[in-house]
Design a protein around this motif. Structure first.
Motif, mmCIF file in Angstrom:
data_model
loop_
_atom_site.group_PDB
_atom_site.id
_atom_site.type_symbol
_atom_site.label_atom_id
_atom_site.label_comp_id
_atom_site.label_asym_id
_atom_site.label_seq_id
_atom_site.Cartn_x
_atom_site.Cartn_y
_atom_site.Cartn_z
ATOM 1 N N TRP A 92 0.814 -1.216 0.000
ATOM 2 C CA TRP A 92 0.000 0.000 0.000
ATOM 3 C C TRP A 92 0.849 1.268 0.000
ATOM 4 O O TRP A 92 0.320 2.371 0.064
ATOM 5 C CB TRP A 92 -0.954 0.009 1.198
ATOM 6 C CG TRP A 92 -0.307 -0.317 2.498
ATOM 7 C CD1 TRP A 92 0.308 0.547 3.343
ATOM 8 C CD2 TRP A 92 -0.205 -1.606 3.099
ATOM 9 N NE1 TRP A 92 0.801 -0.137 4.426
ATOM 10 C CE2 TRP A 92 0.493 -1.459 4.321
ATOM 11 C CE3 TRP A 92 -0.638 -2.876 2.725
ATOM 12 C CZ2 TRP A 92 0.767 -2.535 5.157
ATOM 13 C CZ3 TRP A 92 -0.362 -3.941 3.562
ATOM 14 C CH2 TRP A 92 0.321 -3.770 4.758
ATOM 15 N N LEU A 93 2.164 1.116 -0.050
ATOM 16 C CA LEU A 93 3.038 2.292 -0.095
ATOM 17 C C LEU A 93 3.805 2.327 -1.413
ATOM 18 O O LEU A 93 4.131 1.275 -1.975
ATOM 19 C CB LEU A 93 4.054 2.255 1.058
ATOM 20 C CG LEU A 93 3.523 2.300 2.489
ATOM 21 C CD1 LEU A 93 4.694 2.306 3.471
ATOM 22 C CD2 LEU A 93 2.660 3.520 2.724
ATOM 23 N N THR A 94 4.102 3.537 -1.876
ATOM 24 C CA THR A 94 4.933 3.658 -3.074
ATOM 25 C C THR A 94 6.358 3.223 -2.721
ATOM 26 O O THR A 94 6.685 3.063 -1.539
ATOM 27 C CB THR A 94 4.989 5.115 -3.573
ATOM 28 O OG1 THR A 94 5.579 5.906 -2.539
ATOM 29 C CG2 THR A 94 3.606 5.653 -3.920
ATOM 30 N N VAL A 95 7.189 3.089 -3.735
ATOM 31 C CA VAL A 95 8.582 2.696 -3.496
ATOM 32 C C VAL A 95 9.252 3.722 -2.575
ATOM 33 O O VAL A 95 9.913 3.364 -1.589
ATOM 34 C CB VAL A 95 9.333 2.580 -4.844
ATOM 35 C CG1 VAL A 95 10.822 2.408 -4.618
ATOM 36 C CG2 VAL A 95 8.783 1.406 -5.651
ATOM 37 N N THR A 96 9.027 5.010 -2.866
ATOM 38 C CA THR A 96 9.617 6.068 -2.031
ATOM 39 C C THR A 96 9.150 5.944 -0.587
ATOM 40 O O THR A 96 9.957 6.036 0.353
ATOM 41 C CB THR A 96 9.235 7.459 -2.587
ATOM 42 O OG1 THR A 96 9.778 7.568 -3.893
ATOM 43 C CG2 THR A 96 9.772 8.591 -1.730
ATOM 44 N N ASP A 97 7.842 5.715 -0.396
ATOM 45 C CA ASP A 97 7.318 5.618 0.969
ATOM 46 C C ASP A 97 7.835 4.372 1.679
ATOM 47 O O ASP A 97 8.047 4.386 2.896
ATOM 48 C CB ASP A 97 5.785 5.625 0.957
ATOM 49 C CG ASP A 97 5.245 6.978 0.551
ATOM 50 O OD1 ASP A 97 5.994 7.958 0.650
ATOM 51 O OD2 ASP A 97 4.078 7.052 0.106
ATOM 52 N N SER A 129 7.555 6.740 -7.483
ATOM 53 C CA SER A 129 6.105 6.854 -7.262
ATOM 54 C C SER A 129 5.362 5.577 -7.631
ATOM 55 O O SER A 129 4.140 5.520 -7.535
ATOM 56 C CB SER A 129 5.549 8.033 -8.053
ATOM 57 O OG SER A 129 5.838 7.830 -9.416
ATOM 58 N N ALA A 130 6.100 4.555 -8.072
ATOM 59 C CA ALA A 130 5.439 3.293 -8.444
ATOM 60 C C ALA A 130 5.090 2.491 -7.194
ATOM 61 O O ALA A 130 5.723 2.655 -6.146
ATOM 62 C CB ALA A 130 6.368 2.485 -9.338
ATOM 63 N N TYR A 131 4.074 1.655 -7.315
ATOM 64 C CA TYR A 131 3.707 0.751 -6.211
ATOM 65 C C TYR A 131 4.359 -0.612 -6.460
ATOM 66 O O TYR A 131 4.654 -0.960 -7.606
ATOM 67 C CB TYR A 131 2.185 0.603 -6.137
ATOM 68 C CG TYR A 131 1.521 1.796 -5.507
ATOM 69 C CD1 TYR A 131 1.320 1.853 -4.133
ATOM 70 C CD2 TYR A 131 1.136 2.883 -6.271
ATOM 71 C CE1 TYR A 131 0.737 2.955 -3.542
ATOM 72 C CE2 TYR A 131 0.545 3.994 -5.697
ATOM 73 C CZ TYR A 131 0.344 4.029 -4.326
ATOM 74 O OH TYR A 131 -0.217 5.116 -3.744
ATOM 75 N N PRO A 132 4.584 -1.394 -5.403
ATOM 76 C CA PRO A 132 5.275 -2.682 -5.571
ATOM 77 C C PRO A 132 4.654 -3.579 -6.643
ATOM 78 O O PRO A 132 5.376 -4.257 -7.365
ATOM 79 C CB PRO A 132 5.159 -3.316 -4.189
ATOM 80 C CG PRO A 132 5.134 -2.168 -3.264
ATOM 81 C CD PRO A 132 4.358 -1.092 -3.981
ATOM 82 N N GLU B 25 3.072 -1.388 -18.374
ATOM 83 C CA GLU B 25 2.070 -2.451 -18.539
ATOM 84 C C GLU B 25 1.259 -2.630 -17.265
ATOM 85 O O GLU B 25 0.053 -2.780 -17.299
ATOM 86 C CB GLU B 25 2.756 -3.774 -18.897
ATOM 87 C CG GLU B 25 3.049 -3.868 -20.375
ATOM 88 C CD GLU B 25 3.914 -5.061 -20.703
ATOM 89 O OE1 GLU B 25 4.123 -5.903 -19.819
ATOM 90 O OE2 GLU B 25 4.375 -5.130 -21.856
ATOM 91 N N SER B 26 1.946 -2.553 -16.120
ATOM 92 C CA SER B 26 1.234 -2.781 -14.864
ATOM 93 C C SER B 26 0.313 -1.626 -14.528
ATOM 94 O O SER B 26 -0.605 -1.771 -13.742
ATOM 95 C CB SER B 26 2.221 -3.009 -13.730
ATOM 96 O OG SER B 26 2.934 -1.827 -13.514
ATOM 97 N N LYS B 27 0.571 -0.442 -15.110
ATOM 98 C CA LYS B 27 -0.313 0.694 -14.832
ATOM 99 C C LYS B 27 -1.565 0.647 -15.696
ATOM 100 O O LYS B 27 -2.440 1.488 -15.571
ATOM 101 C CB LYS B 27 0.439 2.007 -15.049
ATOM 102 C CG LYS B 27 1.309 2.359 -13.854
ATOM 103 C CD LYS B 27 1.863 3.729 -13.977
ATOM 104 C CE LYS B 27 2.620 4.086 -12.691
ATOM 105 N NZ LYS B 27 3.400 5.288 -12.827
#
Lengths: 258, 303
Positions: A92-97, A129-132, B25-27
């Protein structure tokens, strides 16, 4: 950077009514700034050793003593960075978070700058800003490495961090790990069952079998290392032969006992 | 055997390109090259689009109302037992214009929200506390199980004796009905937190409070929301039951009063309103839960 002194670690588990000795009087020292790999079969006690050094489990006997590299011994863990077999990112957290969370209790470190720097080091500068679940397996594991590095650890513990990745991604991450260690000196304890990986990365290899350290072998090859190199192959074969010999010996012992 | 030493710029560029592709792709299709992934077929009868889904959902109630209307139109209903749709709408209009409908509905809603709020204040902290002390959970398991399996309405006579027929007994009924779904789901959600994530938290020196806030709570949230949704539904049903037995206001009382006056049309108004309001709040909970889960990325795979 931290020196590690592992003294007489013993740990026995009870499974299915019988005792399994996961660690049997394990003792060794890791000088500060060195890259030590621990290799051995699955189930030989590598991960148990890792967990005890990390303070995630208590041993039945023995202790791990850390020192700051200036000779002063302390039982308190140094600033630790850990990378597990799986990324263990919070979905539930972005890479940065995810990285910032690792600095929540770090006190003096500038969170924003440290996170950005760590992301750049592991090549995820654009993916903060991407999620896992938007990352590939290799990227997620690099984010996990970034989480460990952003804490500026004096001791980096890695438990088969590339074991679940495909061969190409693993090779690429090994390259990056070698580069990171060259750029940022720190003590690294690297658990792996891949002998080639150990010879590629480490400057010393501890060989484990049945909960014991059966051999302590320095790797004095220049860097970067290539598996095509005859010396590399010779070292790899030597380690493999040691593990196999010990295993066969144990089987013979069991047969004799029987 | 892999060539571990090869790490040229070309290789790095290729990897970066591959990773950018993985991310886009995942987005989803809006970020990818415009190719929409084919959805897996979920069944043999699949209706797409919100209008289509609404149509399917409204089909069965529509058929029931049509049959009801037709039976009334051809005077096939016993007027003392089943009113026509027109009579029910007339009764609803009359009760609405007189303010009676809103007065009863607002009393019931105030009771259910008040009682439910007390439940949340009691159940969530208690479940949180017990998730940290498994021994305490074992200590409470027998009494909690006894209360859980006793229907709240069975306690109504006792609650009236203890608390009278005022608001106290209604609140107690709501708390009894909603406490366990909320408590058990919160407890289960917290206990099921992935131990590997908690271990990771330990290695980055999170305090127990940090770990609770950053790992356990977000992880338990879907279960917490399910508990709140179930608890609210149970408390609504229990309240109406309690109002049918002992009350001088509320939708349950309105139905009972209508029965004594042989006003089946008003009974229908009450039942339809109770069902409608219950469904409305359940839908709101469900939608809220879905939105929250998606916002917190809890419905997708773990990294």
């Amino acid at each position: 950077m931290a020196d590690i002194q592992v003294e007489n670690l013993c740990r026995t588990y009870r499974t299915g009514g019988r005792e399994v000795r996961a660690l049997d009087r394990v003792s060794f020292e890791v000088p500060s700034g060195s890259f030590v790999a621990v290799v051995g079969y699955s189930g030989c006690g590598k991960t148990t050793l890792f967990r005890h050094i990390a303070g995630l489990e208590e041993p039945d006997n023995g202790a791990t003593i850390f020192s700051n590299g200036n000779g002063g011994a302390e039982h308190v863990r140094p600033r630790l960075g850990m990378v597990f077999q799986e990324p263990r990112l919070l979905p539930w957290l972005t890479v940065t978070d995810n990285l910032s969370l690792a600095l929540k209790r770090s006190g003096s470190l500038d969170t924003g700058a440290s996170v950005r720097e760590a992301l750049e080091i592991v090549g995820l500068g654009e993916f903060g800003s991407a999620y896992p679940d938007q990352l590939s397996g290799g990227m997620a594991q690099r984010a996990a490495l970034g989480r460990a590095l952003c804490r500026r650890p004096s001791l980096l513990l890695m438990d088969e961090p590339f074991g679940a990745l495909d061969a190409l991604t693993r090779a690429q991450l090994q390259c990056e790990m070698a580069r990171i260690w060259a750029d940022r000196p720190m003590t690294v304890l690297f658990i792996t069952h891949d002998i080639a990986e150990a010879v590629t990365l480490a400057d010393r290899t501890l060989i484990m079998s049945s909960g014991r350290i059966i051999d302590d072998r320095p790797i004095s090859l220049g860097r970067p290392r290539s598996p095509g190199n005859p010396e590399f192959e010779s070292l790899r074969r030597g380690i493999l032969a040691t593990i196999l010999a010990k295993t066969h010996k144990c089987k013979e012992c069991e047969e004799q006992d029987a | 055997m892999q060539d571990h030493a090869i790490c040229s710029d070309t290789t790095k560029t290729l990897w970066a390109e591959r990773e950018r592709q993985a991310l886009s792709e995942s987005k989803g299709p809006s970020m990818a090259s415009g190719v929409r992934k084919k959805n897996r077929k979920q069944g043999y009868f699949e209706v797409s689009g919100s209008l289509g889904r609404f149509g399917v959902a409204a089909l069965l109630p529509g058929v029931v109302f049509l049959a009801w209307w037709l039976l009334g139109r051809f005077e096939m209903l016993n007027p003392y037992l089943t009113p026509t749709i027109g009579e029910v709408l007339g009764a609803a209009e009359e009760a609405f214009l007189s303010g009676e409908l809103w007065a009863h509905a607002s009393v019931s809603l105030a009771r259910v929200f008040g009682g439910f709020a007390i439940t949340v204040v009691m159940a969530v902290p208690l479940a949180t506390l017990l998730s940290f002390f498994p021994s305490a959970e074992r200590l409470l398991v027998v009494p909690l199980e006894f209360i859980r399996t006793t229907p709240p309405l069975a306690a109504v006579p006792l609650l009236i004796l203890w608390l009278g027929i005022g608001e106290g007994s209604k609140l107690a009924i709501i708390i009894l009905a909603s406490f366990f779904p909320v408590f058990l789901n919160v407890l289960e959600g917290l206990k099921r937190t992935d131990s590997k994530l908690l271990e990771m938290g330990e290695t980055i020196d999170l305090t127990p409070w940090d770990a609770f806030r950053s790992i356990m709570l977000p992880s338990a949230l879907p279960s917490v929301i399910t508990g709140l949704r179930l608890g609210f539904g149970y408390s609504w049903r229990a309240l109406i039951g309690a109002e049918l037995i002992a009350a001088s206001s509320g939708l349950g009382y309105m139905i009972l009063d209508a029965e004594e006056l042989a006003r089946t049309d008003r009974i229908f108004v009450g039942i339809l309103l109770i069902g409608g309001l219950g469904s409305l709040f359940d839908a709101l909970f469900s939608r809220g839960a879905e939105t929250l889960s998606r916002a917190l990325r809890l419905t997708r795979r773990e990294g």
